[in-house]
Design an enzyme around this catalytic site. Structure first.
Site, mmCIF file in Angstrom:
data_model
loop_
_atom_site.group_PDB
_atom_site.id
_atom_site.type_symbol
_atom_site.label_atom_id
_atom_site.label_comp_id
_atom_site.label_asym_id
_atom_site.label_seq_id
_atom_site.Cartn_x
_atom_site.Cartn_y
_atom_site.Cartn_z
ATOM 1 N N ILE A 115 0.853 -1.203 0.000
ATOM 2 C CA ILE A 115 0.000 0.000 0.000
ATOM 3 C C ILE A 115 0.886 1.250 0.000
ATOM 4 O O ILE A 115 0.579 2.250 -0.655
ATOM 5 C CB ILE A 115 -0.960 -0.001 1.210
ATOM 6 C CG1 ILE A 115 -1.716 -1.334 1.280
ATOM 7 C CG2 ILE A 115 -1.961 1.152 1.096
ATOM 8 C CD1 ILE A 115 -2.521 -1.534 2.544
ATOM 9 N N ASP B 54 12.112 2.675 5.261
ATOM 10 C CA ASP B 54 11.666 1.281 5.243
ATOM 11 C C ASP B 54 12.857 0.457 5.730
ATOM 12 O O ASP B 54 14.002 0.790 5.393
ATOM 13 C CB ASP B 54 11.275 0.889 3.808
ATOM 14 C CG ASP B 54 10.344 -0.309 3.749
ATOM 15 O OD1 ASP B 54 9.253 -0.178 3.177
ATOM 16 O OD2 ASP B 54 10.716 -1.386 4.278
ATOM 17 N N SER C 295 -7.112 -1.125 10.489
ATOM 18 C CA SER C 295 -7.710 -2.246 9.758
ATOM 19 C C SER C 295 -9.129 -2.498 10.241
ATOM 20 O O SER C 295 -9.446 -2.274 11.419
ATOM 21 C CB SER C 295 -6.859 -3.493 10.019
ATOM 22 O OG SER C 295 -7.536 -4.649 9.611
ATOM 23 N N TYR D 298 -1.506 -9.187 16.261
ATOM 24 C CA TYR D 298 -1.486 -8.212 15.156
ATOM 25 C C TYR D 298 -2.690 -7.269 15.266
ATOM 26 O O TYR D 298 -2.544 -6.043 15.236
ATOM 27 C CB TYR D 298 -1.495 -8.930 13.796
ATOM 28 C CG TYR D 298 -1.985 -8.043 12.675
ATOM 29 C CD1 TYR D 298 -1.183 -7.055 12.144
ATOM 30 C CD2 TYR D 298 -3.300 -8.169 12.194
ATOM 31 C CE1 TYR D 298 -1.654 -6.209 11.155
ATOM 32 C CE2 TYR D 298 -3.783 -7.338 11.204
ATOM 33 C CZ TYR D 298 -2.962 -6.350 10.687
ATOM 34 O OH TYR D 298 -3.448 -5.508 9.726
ATOM 35 N N LYS E 233 -3.186 -2.953 16.166
ATOM 36 C CA LYS E 233 -3.958 -1.922 15.452
ATOM 37 C C LYS E 233 -4.891 -1.203 16.436
ATOM 38 O O LYS E 233 -5.026 0.021 16.407
ATOM 39 C CB LYS E 233 -4.759 -2.546 14.301
ATOM 40 C CG LYS E 233 -3.881 -3.059 13.172
ATOM 41 C CD LYS E 233 -3.074 -1.946 12.524
ATOM 42 C CE LYS E 233 -2.033 -2.413 11.556
ATOM 43 N NZ LYS E 233 -1.084 -1.388 11.139
ATOM 44 N N GLY F 253 -10.670 -18.750 13.053
ATOM 45 C CA GLY F 253 -10.536 -17.300 13.249
ATOM 46 C C GLY F 253 -11.184 -16.463 12.156
ATOM 47 O O GLY F 253 -11.305 -15.252 12.308
HETATM 48 C C1 UD1 Z 1 -6.703 -10.934 6.617
HETATM 49 C C2 UD1 Z 1 -6.339 -10.775 8.060
HETATM 50 C C3 UD1 Z 1 -6.639 -9.367 8.474
HETATM 51 C C4 UD1 Z 1 -5.864 -8.389 7.612
HETATM 52 C C5 UD1 Z 1 -6.222 -8.640 6.159
HETATM 53 C C6 UD1 Z 1 -5.334 -7.806 5.273
HETATM 54 C C7 UD1 Z 1 -6.687 -12.984 9.035
HETATM 55 C C8 UD1 Z 1 -7.534 -13.796 9.947
HETATM 56 N N1 UD1 Z 1 -7.087 -11.709 8.863
HETATM 57 O O1 UD1 Z 1 -8.096 -10.706 6.462
HETATM 58 O O2 UD1 Z 1 -6.294 -9.163 9.829
HETATM 59 O O3 UD1 Z 1 -6.184 -7.072 7.969
HETATM 60 O O4 UD1 Z 1 -5.992 -10.016 5.833
HETATM 61 O O5 UD1 Z 1 -5.616 -8.027 3.936
HETATM 62 O O6 UD1 Z 1 -5.717 -13.443 8.492
HETATM 63 N N2 UD1 Z 1 -9.404 -17.493 1.714
HETATM 64 C C9 UD1 Z 1 -9.514 -18.741 1.126
HETATM 65 N N3 UD1 Z 1 -8.366 -19.386 0.737
HETATM 66 C C10 UD1 Z 1 -7.124 -18.847 0.897
HETATM 67 C C11 UD1 Z 1 -7.022 -17.548 1.505
HETATM 68 C C12 UD1 Z 1 -8.171 -16.913 1.899
HETATM 69 O O7 UD1 Z 1 -10.610 -19.275 0.971
HETATM 70 O O8 UD1 Z 1 -6.132 -19.481 0.544
HETATM 71 C C13 UD1 Z 1 -10.624 -16.783 2.120
HETATM 72 C C14 UD1 Z 1 -10.674 -16.502 3.602
HETATM 73 O O9 UD1 Z 1 -11.301 -17.544 4.286
HETATM 74 C C15 UD1 Z 1 -11.516 -15.208 3.620
HETATM 75 C C16 UD1 Z 1 -11.164 -14.518 2.298
HETATM 76 O O10 UD1 Z 1 -10.612 -15.528 1.473
HETATM 77 O O11 UD1 Z 1 -12.853 -15.528 3.589
HETATM 78 C C17 UD1 Z 1 -10.161 -13.399 2.455
HETATM 79 O O12 UD1 Z 1 -9.045 -13.880 3.174
HETATM 80 P P1 UD1 Z 1 -7.731 -13.009 3.381
HETATM 81 O O13 UD1 Z 1 -7.259 -12.486 2.086
HETATM 82 O O14 UD1 Z 1 -6.779 -13.823 4.201
HETATM 83 O O15 UD1 Z 1 -8.229 -11.734 4.204
HETATM 84 P P2 UD1 Z 1 -8.998 -11.663 5.617
HETATM 85 O O16 UD1 Z 1 -9.076 -12.966 6.285
HETATM 86 O O17 UD1 Z 1 -10.278 -10.946 5.393
#
Ligand code: UD1
Length: 340
Positions: free
Chosen positions: A12, A31, A124, A149, A153, A297
């Site tokens: 970002i 950085d 976040s 983490y 925040k 989670g």
């Molecule tokens: C995650 C972090 C969050 C952070 C954000 C930044 C966690 C629990 N939360 O959010 O604190 O601020 O990233 O971008 O890690 N998914 C799949 N398969 C995968 C990866 C993800 O199905 O291999 C799904 C997850 O279940 C979720 C969605 O995709 O429903 C988004 O996941 P992700 O990109 O990891 O973001 P967050 O979990 O929303």
């Protein structure tokens, strides 16, 4: 006007540097390169035509931070991205996360509260946890953090708020990001995850290009329209522009309060399967994926009410999910094959 961007070589941060330069700001990047490479500077300057000032600096080193500011007395604002951000790692190494994310914030604020100026903090939507109502407004309660983490925040916001209360010369905005994705349309800068990506979109594009055999979709038994989780995916360039608008608000207008909070999202939720569909549409590739168990989670859904940012900042996300997925794919093609 000189603006410090911490973590300005990151995902970002680098996009925000380009948008700042486009608006005529002089950017200084610090950085520590723990999660980013100096090569990003080439990408930034080839887009904007300007090479930002860069210093390799770890913001946990208090004396070096003080020495840095003595050499850059004319910094009028800080956009603070530099932080450790891997949720899983934070559970394993909580002290590392508290030290990295909080010490750096405190040292920057010590300087800024002496000098006065603008401060933008990367927060976040994780602070809301599973919110009770959708879309999520800034007034939704902050829920107990699920990880160190997330806690950094929440604590970061509190440190900033308390400092602003006693320091009228400090003017701060905390920006609560939903899910940033995509890359610059030039494909010269983008996300560079180290190792196996934890986030959905880089995992999709790496699977699409053949680096990973298949994507695991974490659960299809959630109470959503297709059973997969809903998130608010925002194009990183839209997010970057919001930082410039927030900075300009602090510098050019008189706010009622010297500490404000804004959600940054599109206002629209997309399921995991909808993100996959969008990828398949824009790339013309069929994505190999399978449904697996839920990821511990994970929350069911989170998407932003962006009314406050629309009204007060005059900012609105412009790009669609397809635009963002196309840019993410172009970037993946560029970094793996050298063609965009
Ligand atoms: C995650 C972090 C969050 C952070 C954000 C930044 C966690 C629990 N939360 O959010 O604190 O601020 O990233 O971008 O890690 N998914 C799949 N398969 C995968 C990866 C993800 O199905 O291999 C799904 C997850 O279940 C979720 C969605 O995709 O429903 C988004 O996941 P992700 O990109 O990891 O973001 P967050 O979990 O929303």
């Amino acid at each position: 006007m000189k603006i410090l961007v911490t973590g300005g070589l990151g995902f970002i941060g680098s996009h925000t540097v380009v948008e700042l330069q486009d608006k005529g700001f002089e950017v200084v990047i610090v950085d520590d390169c723990s999660n980013a490479s100096e090569e990003v500077l080439e990408g930034i300057s080839s887009i904007s035509g300007q090479m930002p000032i860069f210093e390799k600096l770890n913001l946990r080193e208090k004396e070096r931070v003080q020495e840095f500011f003595k050499r850059h007395q004319d910094i009028k604002g800080i956009i603070h991205f530099a932080a450790s951000k891997a949720v899983g790692e934070s559970v394993e190494k909580p002290l590392l996360y508290y030290e990295n994310n909080l010490h750096s914030l405190i040292y920057l604020l010590k300087w800024m509260s002496e000098k006065g100026g603008a401060f933008i903090f990367s927060s976040s939507c994780t602070v809301y946890g599973q919110a009770d109502e959708m879309p999520i407004t800034e007034d939704a309660p902050v829920k107990p953090a699920e990880s160190p983490y997330g806690n950094t925040k929440q604590m970061g916001e509190e440190i900033l708020r308390d400092t602003c209360t006693v320091t009228p010369e400090l003017k701060a905005i905390a920006l609560r990001y939903f899910n940033p994705i995509g890359a610059h349309p030039s494909a010269k800068i983008g996300e560079l995850p180290i190792g196996v990506p934890q986030n959905l979109v880089p995992f999709i594009t790496q699977t699409g290009i053949g680096l990973r055999p298949e994507l695991s979709v974490f659960g299809n038994d959630y109470p959503t329209r297709d059973g997969t989780c809903v998130r608010d995916y925002i194009h990183v360039v839209d997010l970057a522009r919001a930082h410039v608008v927030a900075l300009e608000r602090i510098l050019n207008t008189k706010q009622q309060s010297n500490y404000e909070i804004f959600n940054l999202g599109t206002g629209k939720g997309s399921t995991v399967l909808e993100v996959i569909d969008s990828f398949q549409k824009v790339s013309g590739k069929e994505l190999n994926y399978k449904i697996v168990d839920r990821r511990p989670g994970d929350i069911t859904e989170a998407y932003a009410d962006t009314t406050k940012a629309n009204r007060i900042l005059g900012w609105k996300a412009q790009s669609t999910l397809d635009d963002a997925m196309r840019s993410a794919w172009d970037w993946e093609l560029k970094i793996r094959r050298g063609n965009s």
